[in-house]
Design an enzyme around this catalytic site. Sequence first.
Site, mmCIF file in Angstrom:
data_model
loop_
_atom_site.group_PDB
_atom_site.id
_atom_site.type_symbol
_atom_site.label_atom_id
_atom_site.label_comp_id
_atom_site.label_asym_id
_atom_site.label_seq_id
_atom_site.Cartn_x
_atom_site.Cartn_y
_atom_site.Cartn_z
ATOM 1 N N GLY A 25 17.350 -13.590 33.739
ATOM 2 C CA GLY A 25 16.660 -14.870 33.836
ATOM 3 C C GLY A 25 15.270 -14.737 34.426
ATOM 4 O O GLY A 25 14.753 -15.678 35.031
ATOM 5 N N SER A 82 11.612 -17.293 33.831
ATOM 6 C CA SER A 82 11.180 -18.579 34.390
ATOM 7 C C SER A 82 12.001 -18.914 35.620
ATOM 8 O O SER A 82 12.995 -18.252 35.927
ATOM 9 C CB SER A 82 11.338 -19.698 33.346
ATOM 10 O OG SER A 82 12.708 -19.863 32.990
ATOM 11 N N GLY A 83 11.587 -19.970 36.315
ATOM 12 C CA GLY A 83 12.373 -20.533 37.407
ATOM 13 C C GLY A 83 12.679 -19.559 38.525
ATOM 14 O O GLY A 83 11.836 -18.764 38.962
ATOM 15 N N ILE A 84 13.922 -19.628 39.016
ATOM 16 C CA ILE A 84 14.346 -18.803 40.152
ATOM 17 C C ILE A 84 14.256 -17.319 39.810
ATOM 18 O O ILE A 84 13.851 -16.502 40.646
ATOM 19 C CB ILE A 84 15.778 -19.185 40.573
ATOM 20 C CG1 ILE A 84 15.833 -20.649 41.029
ATOM 21 C CG2 ILE A 84 16.266 -18.273 41.700
ATOM 22 C CD1 ILE A 84 17.240 -21.178 41.225
ATOM 23 N N SER A 102 26.196 -23.095 42.140
ATOM 24 C CA SER A 102 25.513 -24.388 42.127
ATOM 25 C C SER A 102 26.182 -25.335 43.115
ATOM 26 O O SER A 102 27.375 -25.212 43.422
ATOM 27 C CB SER A 102 25.576 -25.003 40.727
ATOM 28 O OG SER A 102 25.142 -26.349 40.732
ATOM 29 N N TYR A 140 29.637 -26.830 33.082
ATOM 30 C CA TYR A 140 28.802 -26.295 34.159
ATOM 31 C C TYR A 140 29.593 -26.131 35.450
ATOM 32 O O TYR A 140 29.559 -25.071 36.081
ATOM 33 C CB TYR A 140 27.606 -27.221 34.385
ATOM 34 C CG TYR A 140 26.549 -26.646 35.291
ATOM 35 C CD1 TYR A 140 25.711 -25.626 34.845
ATOM 36 C CD2 TYR A 140 26.380 -27.115 36.590
ATOM 37 C CE1 TYR A 140 24.733 -25.088 35.674
ATOM 38 C CE2 TYR A 140 25.406 -26.580 37.422
ATOM 39 C CZ TYR A 140 24.585 -25.572 36.959
ATOM 40 O OH TYR A 140 23.630 -25.041 37.785
ATOM 41 N N LYS A 194 30.380 -22.464 37.280
ATOM 42 C CA LYS A 194 29.813 -22.142 38.587
ATOM 43 C C LYS A 194 30.901 -21.993 39.655
ATOM 44 O O LYS A 194 30.714 -21.237 40.619
ATOM 45 C CB LYS A 194 28.798 -23.214 38.989
ATOM 46 C CG LYS A 194 27.561 -23.222 38.092
ATOM 47 C CD LYS A 194 26.856 -21.871 38.073
ATOM 48 C CE LYS A 194 25.541 -21.903 37.335
ATOM 49 N NZ LYS A 194 24.837 -20.602 37.356
#
Length: 281
Positions: A19, A22-24, A125, A167, A171
């Site tokens: 990942g 982008s992002g984290i 999450s 989701y 998680k």
Amino acid sequence: MGQIEDLWRYDGRRAVVTGCGSGIGAEAARQLTELGAEVVGLDLQRPALQLKEFHELDLSDPVSIDRAVAAIDGPVDALFNIAGVSSGIGDPRKVVTINFLGTRHFTEALIPSMPSGAAIANVSSLAASEYRSNAAVTAGLLDTTSMADGVAWCERNPQPVADGGGYRLSKEAIILYGMANVATLGAKGIRINCTAPGVTDTPILDQLRSAYGQEFLDSFSTPIGRVAGPDEQASVLVFLNSGAARYITGQVIWVDGGSVAQRVIGDVADERRRAEHGRPE
């Protein structure tokens, strides 16, 4: 360089970041680079940051996963499993496949390349905060042994998969997966932990905004009073795989602006009121 600083540094260590585009994930790759790591990035899209290596990775496709693992030649000292999708993509089974089954497949394929002293940091999450209450169901997914087996389990258990758009289940499974493997990995000298971010300003936030509207996002208030930046999430992950955290394993850290703490103390107050109400005069 002082001893304390050495604990945080990644000089001479090879870090794999999924990942990273982008992002984290992008922030983690940047921070690791600044801390001296040799960063191997994986994503569907190439990051803007120049990394030591980049390989394309589709966590929904076992062939892509195996190809990426084969391309990562050499030892892996730190694995950061950050890639993922939200329920906003509208395909619960694919959400579970990417966020848990594909991530597990990728992780287990890399473990033979991880020496003693290596560490794994996964991303769960805030949506998984009830993971203990739902563990009896989630354990069935954990018991599967392959991506195909996991997809078949999802087909047999449509209700828990659909709940939360896949989701929440994915998680919660990430948290329990780490806890279930502390002994096996510990015997190899490998640590495994995860963070559980609250609402964070990343492309996943845009997925949720498009799918559910801004009002849905506004419902997630925090004691801190704002959403997190991706750098604030990345720094906790970088800590967990650093020497500074070398006695931490099997943990989930709620990087949520105090949301879980607020909920727990609210539950305690409710339980106390119920107990006092039922107490005889």
